[in-house]
Design an enzyme around this catalytic site. Structure first.
Site, short mmCIF file in Angstrom:
data_model
loop_
_atom_site.label_atom_id
_atom_site.label_comp_id
_atom_site.label_asym_id
_atom_site.label_seq_id
_atom_site.Cartn_x
_atom_site.Cartn_y
_atom_site.Cartn_z
N GLY A 64 0.78 -1.25 0.00
CA GLY A 64 0.00 0.00 0.00
C GLY A 64 0.81 1.28 0.00
N MET B 299 -3.06 -7.05 -7.51
CA MET B 299 -2.33 -8.10 -8.22
C MET B 299 -3.24 -9.22 -8.73
SD MET B 299 0.52 -6.61 -8.16
CE MET B 299 1.72 -7.77 -8.76
N ARG B 300 -4.42 -8.85 -9.17
CA ARG B 300 -5.32 -9.83 -9.79
C ARG B 300 -5.71 -9.34 -11.17
NH1 ARG B 300 -8.69 -13.83 -7.56
NH2 ARG B 300 -10.44 -13.38 -8.91
N LEU C 88 -8.12 -8.55 -14.03
CA LEU C 88 -9.54 -8.16 -14.01
C LEU C 88 -10.26 -8.74 -15.22
CD1 LEU C 88 -8.89 -4.50 -12.93
CD2 LEU C 88 -10.13 -6.20 -11.57
N HIS D 296 2.23 0.58 -13.20
CA HIS D 296 2.99 -0.62 -13.52
C HIS D 296 4.48 -0.32 -13.40
CE1 HIS D 296 3.65 -4.56 -15.26
NE2 HIS D 296 4.61 -4.01 -15.98
N LEU E 44 -3.92 -6.57 -21.14
CA LEU E 44 -3.17 -6.44 -19.89
C LEU E 44 -1.95 -5.53 -20.03
CD1 LEU E 44 -2.92 -7.55 -16.93
CD2 LEU E 44 -1.32 -9.23 -17.86
N ASP E 45 -1.85 -4.54 -19.17
CA ASP E 45 -0.70 -3.62 -19.11
C ASP E 45 -0.43 -2.91 -20.45
OD1 ASP E 45 -0.31 -4.31 -16.44
OD2 ASP E 45 1.09 -5.92 -16.91
N GLU F 99 7.36 6.01 -8.62
CA GLU F 99 5.93 5.67 -8.61
C GLU F 99 5.19 6.63 -7.68
OE1 GLU F 99 4.80 1.58 -8.10
OE2 GLU F 99 6.69 0.84 -8.87
#
Ligand code: GAR
Length: 210
Positions: A13, A87-88, A90, A106, A141-142, A171
């Site tokens: 987090g 980290m799943r 979607l 990312h 994805l990404d 980040e």
């Protein structure tokens, strides 16, 4: 009225913290985790943010979990959903429902190194510049439209951990910036390209501190 943000996370987090502590014109209306023991969820609770655990292990499949997740998110009527170390993967139905108001960070300079273990892979390829990307989420994805990127040098003696730490500092800089731009209505997302309404700010960051 400030922009209502729901944050999804699975772990530590630190990006949630960076966003929460950046003094943005947003209200974090919920923090939701698929991992009940995520440190980021505990931090949210301790700091008075509504924290919700939805244990993916209790659902039959991805579609069932994502349907429940979407329902929980909608309860908070967000303008923006922020993936901060979520980290799943979607499901397409979930992404379709929130597309245009779904951001992800990312840990690589996309489109290089989508997926996992980005720092290890960057070192294995011998790249000399690495970094991080905030992008809108799409079904691929990404690979969604890029909002902002920050670059960092790769050093000869880097390990995945030292490189990850250097990237993470950036980040924490670019994710709050991207959320601020979204909240201010400055992001123009057209034909897979994101530009700023007035282009006085830069969407590429080359930090001097590394
Ligand atoms: C961050 O490095 C983020 O870029 C990465 O997970 C970490 C979460 O850290 N996300 C992904 O790899 C998404 N594919 P945090 O929980 O301390 O914010």
């Amino acid at each position: 009225m400030s922009c209502r943000v729901v944050v999804l996370l699975s772990g530590r987090g630190s990006n949630l913290r960076a966003i929460a502590e950046a003094g943005l014109p947003v209200e974090i209306v919920a923090v939701i985790s698929n991992r009940p023991l995520a440190a980021g969820l505990a931090w949210a609770r301790e700091h008075g943010l509504p924290a919700v655990a939805l244990d993916s292990a209790e659902f039959a499949d991805r579609e069932a979990f994502d349907a429940k997740l979407a329902e929980e998110i909608e309860r908070h009527q967000p303008d923006l959903v922020v993936l901060a170390g979520y980290m799943r993967i979607l499901s397409p139905a979930f992404i379709g429902r929130f597309e245009g108001r779904l951001l992800n960070i990312h840990p690589s300079l996309l489109p290089a190194f989508p997926g996992l273990k980005t720092h290890e892979r960057a070192l294995a390829e011998g790249v000399k510049i690495h970094g991080c990307t905030v992008h809108f989420v799409t079904a691929r994805l990404d690979h969604g439209p890029i909002v902002i990127q920050a670059a960092v040098p790769v050093r000869a003696d880097d390990t995945p951990d030292t490189l990850a730490a250097r990237v993470l500092r950036q980040e924490h800089r670019i994710y709050p910036q991207a959320v601020r731009w979204f909240a201010e209505g400055r992001l123009v997302n057209k034909c897979g390209q994101v530009n700023l309404k007035d282009d006085s700010a830069s969407q590429s960051v080359f930090p001097t501190e590394n």
